[in-house]
Design a protein around this motif. Structure first.
Motif, PDB file in Angstrom:
ATOM      1  N   CYS A  62       0.807  -1.236   0.000  1.00 43.15           N
ATOM      2  CA  CYS A  62       0.000   0.000   0.000  1.00 43.15           C
ATOM      3  C   CYS A  62       0.831   1.272   0.000  1.00 43.15           C
ATOM      4  CB  CYS A  62      -0.961   0.009   1.187  1.00 43.15           C
ATOM      5  SG  CYS A  62      -0.162   0.282   2.793  1.00 43.15           S
ATOM      6  N   GLY A  63       2.145   1.167   0.198  1.00 43.15           N
ATOM      7  CA  GLY A  63       2.998   2.348   0.138  1.00 43.15           C
ATOM      8  C   GLY A  63       3.173   3.091   1.443  1.00 43.15           C
ATOM      9  N   PHE A  64       2.589   2.594   2.533  1.00 41.70           N
ATOM     10  CA  PHE A  64       2.727   3.261   3.822  1.00 41.70           C
ATOM     11  C   PHE A  64       4.170   3.181   4.310  1.00 41.70           C
ATOM     12  CE2 PHE A  64       2.307   3.110   8.571  1.00 41.70           C
ATOM     13  CZ  PHE A  64       1.868   4.414   8.733  1.00 41.70           C
ATOM     14  N   ILE A  65       4.646   4.240   4.971  1.00 45.63           N
ATOM     15  CA  ILE A  65       6.011   4.315   5.473  1.00 45.63           C
ATOM     16  C   ILE A  65       5.964   4.424   6.993  1.00 45.63           C
ATOM     17  CG2 ILE A  65       8.124   5.721   5.502  1.00 45.63           C
ATOM     18  CD1 ILE A  65       7.467   6.517   2.604  1.00 45.63           C
ATOM     19  N   TRP A  66       6.821   3.638   7.674  1.00 47.60           N
ATOM     20  CA  TRP A  66       6.797   3.649   9.134  1.00 47.60           C
ATOM     21  C   TRP A  66       8.168   3.288   9.698  1.00 47.60           C
ATOM     22  CZ3 TRP A  66       5.609  -0.611   6.334  1.00 47.60           C
ATOM     23  CH2 TRP A  66       6.009  -1.866   6.790  1.00 47.60           C
ATOM     24  N   GLN A  67       8.366   3.596  10.997  1.00 52.77           N
ATOM     25  CA  GLN A  67       9.548   3.164  11.710  1.00 52.77           C
ATOM     26  C   GLN A  67       9.264   1.789  12.317  1.00 52.77           C
ATOM     27  OE1 GLN A  67      11.617   5.961  14.328  1.00 52.77           O
ATOM     28  NE2 GLN A  67      10.565   7.671  13.344  1.00 52.77           N
ATOM     29  N   THR A  68      10.168   0.844  12.070  1.00 52.32           N
ATOM     30  CA  THR A  68       9.934  -0.515  12.554  1.00 52.32           C
ATOM     31  C   THR A  68      10.209  -0.649  14.048  1.00 52.32           C
ATOM     32  OG1 THR A  68      12.184  -1.205  11.984  1.00 52.32           O
ATOM     33  CG2 THR A  68      10.476  -1.523  10.312  1.00 52.32           C
ATOM     34  N   ASN A  69      11.146   0.128  14.584  1.00 51.58           N
ATOM     35  CA  ASN A  69      11.507   0.049  16.009  1.00 51.58           C
ATOM     36  C   ASN A  69      10.998   1.283  16.742  1.00 51.58           C
ATOM     37  OD1 ASN A  69      13.297  -2.421  16.076  1.00 51.58           O
ATOM     38  ND2 ASN A  69      14.371  -1.200  14.529  1.00 51.58           N
ATOM     39  N   ILE A  70      10.147   1.075  17.740  1.00 52.88           N
ATOM     40  CA  ILE A  70       9.596   2.199  18.491  1.00 52.88           C
ATOM     41  C   ILE A  70       9.825   1.978  19.985  1.00 52.88           C
ATOM     42  CG2 ILE A  70       7.849   2.648  16.730  1.00 52.88           C
ATOM     43  CD1 ILE A  70       5.772   1.411  18.662  1.00 52.88           C
ATOM     44  N   LEU A  71       9.850   3.065  20.733  1.00 52.39           N
ATOM     45  CA  LEU A  71      10.096   2.996  22.165  1.00 52.39           C
ATOM     46  C   LEU A  71       8.984   2.234  22.886  1.00 52.39           C
ATOM     47  CD1 LEU A  71      11.143   6.728  22.697  1.00 52.39           C
ATOM     48  CD2 LEU A  71      12.682   4.753  22.667  1.00 52.39           C
ATOM     49  N   GLN A 184      -1.724  16.714  14.562  1.00 52.14           N
ATOM     50  CA  GLN A 184      -0.358  16.262  14.818  1.00 52.14           C
ATOM     51  C   GLN A 184      -0.329  15.165  15.895  1.00 52.14           C
ATOM     52  OE1 GLN A 184       1.994  17.659  12.660  1.00 52.14           O
ATOM     53  NE2 GLN A 184       0.147  18.596  11.846  1.00 52.14           N
ATOM     54  N   VAL A 185      -1.144  14.151  15.678  1.00 52.06           N
ATOM     55  CA  VAL A 185      -1.266  13.042  16.633  1.00 52.06           C
ATOM     56  C   VAL A 185      -0.911  11.701  15.991  1.00 52.06           C
ATOM     57  CG1 VAL A 185      -2.868  11.732  18.082  1.00 52.06           C
ATOM     58  CG2 VAL A 185      -3.015  14.226  18.018  1.00 52.06           C
ATOM     59  N   PHE A 186      -1.476  11.414  14.820  1.00 52.27           N
ATOM     60  CA  PHE A 186      -1.375  10.071  14.259  1.00 52.27           C
ATOM     61  C   PHE A 186       0.017   9.694  13.786  1.00 52.27           C
ATOM     62  CE2 PHE A 186      -5.894  10.087  14.600  1.00 52.27           C
ATOM     63  CZ  PHE A 186      -6.245   8.742  14.691  1.00 52.27           C
ATOM     64  N   GLU A 187       0.892  10.655  13.612  1.00 48.35           N
ATOM     65  CA  GLU A 187       2.273  10.314  13.272  1.00 48.35           C
ATOM     66  C   GLU A 187       3.026   9.773  14.484  1.00 48.35           C
ATOM     67  OE1 GLU A 187       2.473  14.859  14.052  1.00 48.35           O
ATOM     68  OE2 GLU A 187       1.009  13.317  13.492  1.00 48.35           O
ATOM     69  N   PRO A 234       9.010  14.503   8.456  1.00 47.32           N
ATOM     70  CA  PRO A 234       7.866  13.603   8.654  1.00 47.32           C
ATOM     71  C   PRO A 234       8.199  12.212   9.170  1.00 47.32           C
ATOM     72  CG  PRO A 234       7.624  14.832   6.605  1.00 47.32           C
ATOM     73  CD  PRO A 234       9.013  15.107   7.098  1.00 47.32           C
ATOM     74  N   ILE A 235       9.493  11.826   9.158  1.00 49.77           N
ATOM     75  CA  ILE A 235       9.866  10.520   9.710  1.00 49.77           C
ATOM     76  C   ILE A 235      10.941  10.702  10.789  1.00 49.77           C
ATOM     77  CG2 ILE A 235      11.638   9.953   7.975  1.00 49.77           C
ATOM     78  CD1 ILE A 235       8.883   7.554   9.255  1.00 49.77           C
ATOM     79  N   ILE A 241       6.714   8.102  14.171  1.00 52.05           N
ATOM     80  CA  ILE A 241       6.877   6.677  13.885  1.00 52.05           C
ATOM     81  C   ILE A 241       6.006   6.218  12.716  1.00 52.05           C
ATOM     82  CG2 ILE A 241       7.606   6.154  16.233  1.00 52.05           C
ATOM     83  CD1 ILE A 241       4.806   5.135  16.840  1.00 52.05           C
ATOM     84  N   ASN A 242       5.047   7.055  12.295  1.00 60.08           N
ATOM     85  CA  ASN A 242       4.226   6.795  11.109  1.00 60.08           C
ATOM     86  C   ASN A 242       4.387   7.983  10.170  1.00 60.08           C
ATOM     87  OD1 ASN A 242       2.959   4.494  12.476  1.00 60.08           O
ATOM     88  ND2 ASN A 242       1.832   6.041  13.627  1.00 60.08           N
TER      89      ASN A 242
END
Length: 299
Positions: A62-71, A184-187, A234-235, A241-242
Protein backbone atom coordinates in the motif's frame (compact mmCIF):
# COMPACT_ATOMS: atom_id res chain seq x y z
CA UNK A 1 14.47 -8.09 30.98
CA UNK A 2 11.93 -5.70 29.47
CA UNK A 3 12.81 -4.78 25.89
CA UNK A 4 13.35 -1.04 25.46
CA UNK A 5 12.04 -1.12 21.90
CA UNK A 6 9.03 -2.74 20.27
CA UNK A 7 9.45 -4.15 16.77
CA UNK A 8 6.75 -3.52 14.16
CA UNK A 9 7.52 -5.90 11.27
CA UNK A 10 4.21 -5.50 9.42
CA UNK A 11 2.56 -2.51 7.79
CA UNK A 12 0.50 -0.55 10.32
CA UNK A 13 -2.04 0.30 7.62
CA UNK A 14 -2.78 -2.89 5.68
CA UNK A 15 -0.97 -5.55 7.73
CA UNK A 16 1.28 -6.75 4.91
CA UNK A 17 4.66 -8.27 5.85
CA UNK A 18 6.14 -7.33 2.47
CA UNK A 19 8.30 -4.23 2.81
CA UNK A 20 11.30 -2.35 1.49
CA UNK A 21 13.84 -0.90 3.94
CA UNK A 22 14.50 2.73 2.97
CA UNK A 23 16.96 3.55 5.75
CA UNK A 24 18.61 1.64 8.59
CA UNK A 25 21.23 2.75 11.10
CA UNK A 26 21.75 2.13 14.80
CA UNK A 27 20.30 4.86 16.99
CA UNK A 28 23.75 5.19 18.56
CA UNK A 29 25.44 5.54 15.16
CA UNK A 30 26.94 9.03 15.02
CA UNK A 31 24.79 9.98 12.00
CA UNK A 32 21.68 9.41 14.14
CA UNK A 33 22.94 10.07 17.65
CA UNK A 34 24.46 13.48 16.88
CA UNK A 35 21.07 14.69 15.67
CA UNK A 36 19.17 13.23 18.64
CA UNK A 37 21.65 14.51 21.21
CA UNK A 38 21.54 18.03 19.78
CA UNK A 39 17.78 18.11 19.20
CA UNK A 40 16.90 16.89 22.70
CA UNK A 41 19.68 18.98 24.27
CA UNK A 42 21.55 16.05 25.85
CA UNK A 43 18.51 14.87 27.84
CA UNK A 44 18.71 11.31 26.42
CA UNK A 45 20.87 8.64 28.03
CA UNK A 46 22.64 7.02 25.08
CA UNK A 47 22.35 3.61 26.73
CA UNK A 48 18.56 3.83 26.44
CA UNK A 49 18.90 3.67 22.65
CA UNK A 50 21.51 0.92 22.43
CA UNK A 51 20.84 -2.28 20.45
CA UNK A 52 18.09 -0.81 18.25
CA UNK A 53 17.98 0.65 14.77
CA UNK A 54 16.40 3.77 13.35
CA UNK A 55 14.83 1.80 10.53
CA UNK A 56 12.38 3.16 7.99
CA UNK A 57 10.26 0.73 5.99
CA UNK A 58 7.84 1.13 3.09
CA UNK A 59 4.98 -1.30 2.55
CA UNK A 60 5.20 -3.01 -0.84
CA UNK A 61 1.42 -3.43 -0.91
CA UNK A 62 0.00 0.00 0.00
CA UNK A 63 3.00 2.35 0.14
CA UNK A 64 2.73 3.26 3.82
CA UNK A 65 6.01 4.31 5.47
CA UNK A 66 6.80 3.65 9.13
CA UNK A 67 9.55 3.16 11.71
CA UNK A 68 9.93 -0.51 12.55
CA UNK A 69 11.51 0.05 16.01
CA UNK A 70 9.60 2.20 18.49
CA UNK A 71 10.10 3.00 22.17
CA UNK A 72 8.32 0.87 24.76
CA UNK A 73 5.75 2.52 27.06
CA UNK A 74 8.30 3.43 29.73
CA UNK A 75 10.65 5.17 27.30
CA UNK A 76 7.76 6.77 25.43
CA UNK A 77 6.77 8.39 28.73
CA UNK A 78 10.36 9.62 29.09
CA UNK A 79 10.32 10.99 25.55
CA UNK A 80 7.20 13.10 25.98
CA UNK A 81 7.68 13.91 29.64
CA UNK A 82 11.38 14.65 29.86
CA UNK A 83 13.38 14.39 26.64
CA UNK A 84 10.95 16.90 25.11
CA UNK A 85 11.12 19.71 27.65
CA UNK A 86 7.60 20.44 29.03
CA UNK A 87 8.71 23.97 29.90
CA UNK A 88 9.92 24.69 26.37
CA UNK A 89 6.80 23.07 24.90
CA UNK A 90 4.55 25.30 26.99
CA UNK A 91 6.45 28.50 26.21
CA UNK A 92 6.47 27.66 22.50
CA UNK A 93 2.68 27.38 22.49
CA UNK A 94 2.00 30.30 24.85
CA UNK A 95 4.27 32.70 22.95
CA UNK A 96 3.41 31.52 19.44
CA UNK A 97 2.90 33.96 16.60
CA UNK A 98 -0.67 35.14 16.05
CA UNK A 99 -0.85 33.04 12.88
CA UNK A 100 -1.17 29.91 15.04
CA UNK A 101 -4.30 31.24 16.71
CA UNK A 102 -5.71 32.52 13.41
CA UNK A 103 -5.27 28.95 12.19
CA UNK A 104 -7.20 27.56 15.15
CA UNK A 105 -9.99 30.05 14.50
CA UNK A 106 -10.19 29.01 10.83
CA UNK A 107 -10.31 25.33 11.77
CA UNK A 108 -13.14 25.89 14.25
CA UNK A 109 -15.01 28.02 11.73
CA UNK A 110 -14.74 25.21 9.19
CA UNK A 111 -16.67 22.97 11.60
CA UNK A 112 -19.72 25.19 11.21
CA UNK A 113 -19.51 25.20 7.40
CA UNK A 114 -19.44 21.40 7.47
CA UNK A 115 -22.14 20.75 10.08
CA UNK A 116 -24.44 23.75 9.52
CA UNK A 117 -25.78 23.82 13.08
CA UNK A 118 -25.47 26.22 15.97
CA UNK A 119 -22.24 26.05 18.01
CA UNK A 120 -24.14 25.17 21.19
CA UNK A 121 -25.36 22.00 19.47
CA UNK A 122 -21.88 20.75 18.56
CA UNK A 123 -19.95 18.33 20.81
CA UNK A 124 -16.25 18.34 19.93
CA UNK A 125 -13.24 16.39 21.16
CA UNK A 126 -9.65 17.53 20.76
CA UNK A 127 -7.81 14.19 20.72
CA UNK A 128 -4.25 14.70 21.95
CA UNK A 129 -5.01 18.28 22.97
CA UNK A 130 -1.60 19.11 24.47
CA UNK A 131 -1.93 22.29 26.52
CA UNK A 132 -5.52 22.79 25.32
CA UNK A 133 -5.31 25.95 23.20
CA UNK A 134 -7.37 24.53 20.33
CA UNK A 135 -10.01 23.44 22.85
CA UNK A 136 -10.12 26.94 24.28
CA UNK A 137 -10.73 28.33 20.79
CA UNK A 138 -13.61 25.89 20.21
CA UNK A 139 -15.11 26.92 23.56
CA UNK A 140 -14.77 30.58 22.64
CA UNK A 141 -16.86 29.92 19.52
CA UNK A 142 -19.57 28.33 21.67
CA UNK A 143 -18.92 24.60 21.09
CA UNK A 144 -19.25 21.99 23.82
CA UNK A 145 -15.54 21.18 23.87
CA UNK A 146 -13.64 18.41 25.62
CA UNK A 147 -10.02 17.37 25.34
CA UNK A 148 -8.24 14.02 25.53
CA UNK A 149 -4.75 14.04 27.02
CA UNK A 150 -2.65 11.71 29.16
CA UNK A 151 0.20 14.04 30.18
CA UNK A 152 -0.38 15.00 33.82
CA UNK A 153 1.07 18.51 33.49
CA UNK A 154 -1.00 19.30 30.42
CA UNK A 155 -4.18 17.86 31.95
CA UNK A 156 -3.70 19.97 35.07
CA UNK A 157 -3.11 23.14 33.05
CA UNK A 158 -6.15 22.54 30.84
CA UNK A 159 -8.45 21.90 33.80
CA UNK A 160 -7.26 25.10 35.48
CA UNK A 161 -8.36 26.89 32.30
CA UNK A 162 -11.85 25.44 32.41
CA UNK A 163 -11.46 22.63 29.88
CA UNK A 164 -13.24 19.35 30.54
CA UNK A 165 -10.49 16.76 30.14
CA UNK A 166 -10.81 13.04 29.40
CA UNK A 167 -7.64 11.15 30.36
CA UNK A 168 -8.47 7.56 29.37
CA UNK A 169 -10.00 5.72 26.42
CA UNK A 170 -12.95 4.47 28.43
CA UNK A 171 -13.89 8.08 29.04
CA UNK A 172 -13.84 8.84 25.31
CA UNK A 173 -16.04 5.81 24.62
CA UNK A 174 -18.70 7.13 27.00
CA UNK A 175 -19.47 10.07 24.65
CA UNK A 176 -20.63 10.58 21.09
CA UNK A 177 -19.11 13.54 19.26
CA UNK A 178 -20.10 15.61 16.25
CA UNK A 179 -16.48 16.51 15.56
CA UNK A 180 -13.08 15.15 16.61
CA UNK A 181 -9.87 17.11 16.06
CA UNK A 182 -6.62 15.11 15.80
CA UNK A 183 -3.89 17.67 15.13
CA UNK A 184 -0.36 16.26 14.82
CA UNK A 185 -1.27 13.04 16.63
CA UNK A 186 -1.38 10.07 14.26
CA UNK A 187 2.27 10.31 13.27
CA UNK A 188 3.18 9.64 16.92
CA UNK A 189 1.03 6.68 17.93
CA UNK A 190 1.37 2.93 17.63
CA UNK A 191 -1.58 1.12 16.01
CA UNK A 192 -2.94 4.16 14.10
CA UNK A 193 -5.65 2.17 12.32
CA UNK A 194 -7.02 0.63 15.52
CA UNK A 195 -6.98 4.08 17.15
CA UNK A 196 -8.91 5.65 14.28
CA UNK A 197 -11.47 2.83 14.31
CA UNK A 198 -11.97 3.49 18.02
CA UNK A 199 -12.47 7.23 17.41
CA UNK A 200 -14.86 6.50 14.54
CA UNK A 201 -17.05 4.55 16.95
CA UNK A 202 -17.14 7.66 19.17
CA UNK A 203 -18.57 9.78 16.35
CA UNK A 204 -22.27 10.35 15.86
CA UNK A 205 -23.65 9.22 12.50
CA UNK A 206 -22.54 11.85 10.02
CA UNK A 207 -19.92 13.11 12.46
CA UNK A 208 -16.54 14.39 11.32
CA UNK A 209 -12.91 13.91 12.24
CA UNK A 210 -10.08 16.21 11.16
CA UNK A 211 -6.67 14.52 10.92
CA UNK A 212 -3.58 16.63 10.33
CA UNK A 213 -0.11 15.05 10.07
CA UNK A 214 3.26 16.03 8.55
CA UNK A 215 3.31 15.58 4.78
CA UNK A 216 5.61 12.73 3.77
CA UNK A 217 5.01 12.97 0.01
CA UNK A 218 8.71 13.62 -0.71
CA UNK A 219 10.36 11.61 2.05
CA UNK A 220 11.29 8.57 -0.05
CA UNK A 221 13.05 10.78 -2.60
CA UNK A 222 14.86 12.63 0.21
CA UNK A 223 16.04 9.38 1.78
CA UNK A 224 17.52 8.31 -1.57
CA UNK A 225 19.52 11.53 -1.92
CA UNK A 226 23.28 10.94 -1.47
CA UNK A 227 24.49 12.42 1.81
CA UNK A 228 20.96 12.73 3.27
CA UNK A 229 21.10 14.00 6.84
CA UNK A 230 18.54 13.44 9.58
CA UNK A 231 16.40 16.45 10.45
CA UNK A 232 13.08 17.16 12.09
CA UNK A 233 10.91 15.83 9.29
CA UNK A 234 7.87 13.60 8.65
CA UNK A 235 9.87 10.52 9.71
CA UNK A 236 11.68 12.19 12.64
CA UNK A 237 13.46 9.47 14.68
CA UNK A 238 11.65 8.32 17.86
CA UNK A 239 8.70 10.71 17.44
CA UNK A 240 7.21 10.43 13.93
CA UNK A 241 6.88 6.68 13.88
CA UNK A 242 4.23 6.79 11.11
CA UNK A 243 4.78 8.76 7.90
CA UNK A 244 1.73 9.63 5.79
CA UNK A 245 1.25 10.80 2.24
CA UNK A 246 -2.09 12.07 0.93
CA UNK A 247 -2.84 8.63 -0.50
CA UNK A 248 -2.01 6.66 2.65
CA UNK A 249 -3.90 9.11 4.89
CA UNK A 250 -6.99 8.66 2.72
CA UNK A 251 -6.51 4.88 2.96
CA UNK A 252 -6.26 5.13 6.75
CA UNK A 253 -9.61 6.91 6.91
CA UNK A 254 -11.34 4.59 4.48
CA UNK A 255 -9.98 1.50 6.29
CA UNK A 256 -11.63 2.83 9.46
CA UNK A 257 -15.00 3.15 7.71
CA UNK A 258 -14.74 6.88 7.04
CA UNK A 259 -15.00 8.82 3.80
CA UNK A 260 -12.98 11.93 2.85
CA UNK A 261 -14.93 15.18 2.74
CA UNK A 262 -14.51 17.10 -0.51
CA UNK A 263 -15.83 20.61 -0.06
CA UNK A 264 -14.91 24.16 -1.02
CA UNK A 265 -14.08 25.79 2.29
CA UNK A 266 -14.28 29.41 3.25
CA UNK A 267 -11.10 31.37 2.63
CA UNK A 268 -8.55 32.40 5.20
CA UNK A 269 -9.62 35.10 7.65
CA UNK A 270 -6.40 37.03 7.02
CA UNK A 271 -6.11 40.42 5.38
CA UNK A 272 -6.79 41.43 1.77
CA UNK A 273 -7.36 39.76 -1.57
CA UNK A 274 -4.02 37.96 -1.59
CA UNK A 275 -4.79 36.29 1.74
CA UNK A 276 -8.28 35.36 0.49
CA UNK A 277 -6.89 33.67 -2.64
CA UNK A 278 -4.15 31.93 -0.67
CA UNK A 279 -6.77 30.56 1.73
CA UNK A 280 -8.91 29.16 -1.09
CA UNK A 281 -5.96 27.58 -2.90
CA UNK A 282 -4.50 26.19 0.31
CA UNK A 283 -7.71 24.52 1.39
CA UNK A 284 -8.24 22.90 -1.98
CA UNK A 285 -4.61 21.76 -2.21
CA UNK A 286 -5.07 19.97 1.10
CA UNK A 287 -8.17 18.13 -0.13
CA UNK A 288 -6.41 16.55 -3.09
CA UNK A 289 -2.68 16.50 -2.25
CA UNK A 290 -2.14 17.42 1.41
CA UNK A 291 -2.21 15.62 4.74
CA UNK A 292 -4.71 17.74 6.66
CA UNK A 293 -8.01 16.07 5.82
CA UNK A 294 -11.60 15.88 7.01
CA UNK A 295 -13.36 12.53 7.16
CA UNK A 296 -17.05 11.79 7.69
CA UNK A 297 -18.66 8.83 9.42
CA UNK A 298 -21.00 7.11 7.01
CA UNK A 299 -24.67 7.36 7.88
Amino acid sequence: MLEKFLYRPNCELCGSDKKKILFSKEFVDLAVWNFLNAYYESRINKNDLADAKYEIAKCSACGFIWQTNILNDELTEKLYGNWISPEQSFVKKKCADISLFYGYAREVRDIFSLLSVKPCEIDVLDFGMGWGHWCLMAKAFGCNARGFEISGERVQFARKNGIEVIDNFAGVASYKFDFINAEQVFEHINNPLQTLKFLARSLKNGGLIHISVPNGNNIERELATPGWKITKNPIHPLEHINCFTHRTLVKLGESAGLEPVRQLFLASCGYGLKSYIRGILGKNYQQYFGTSLYFKKKQ
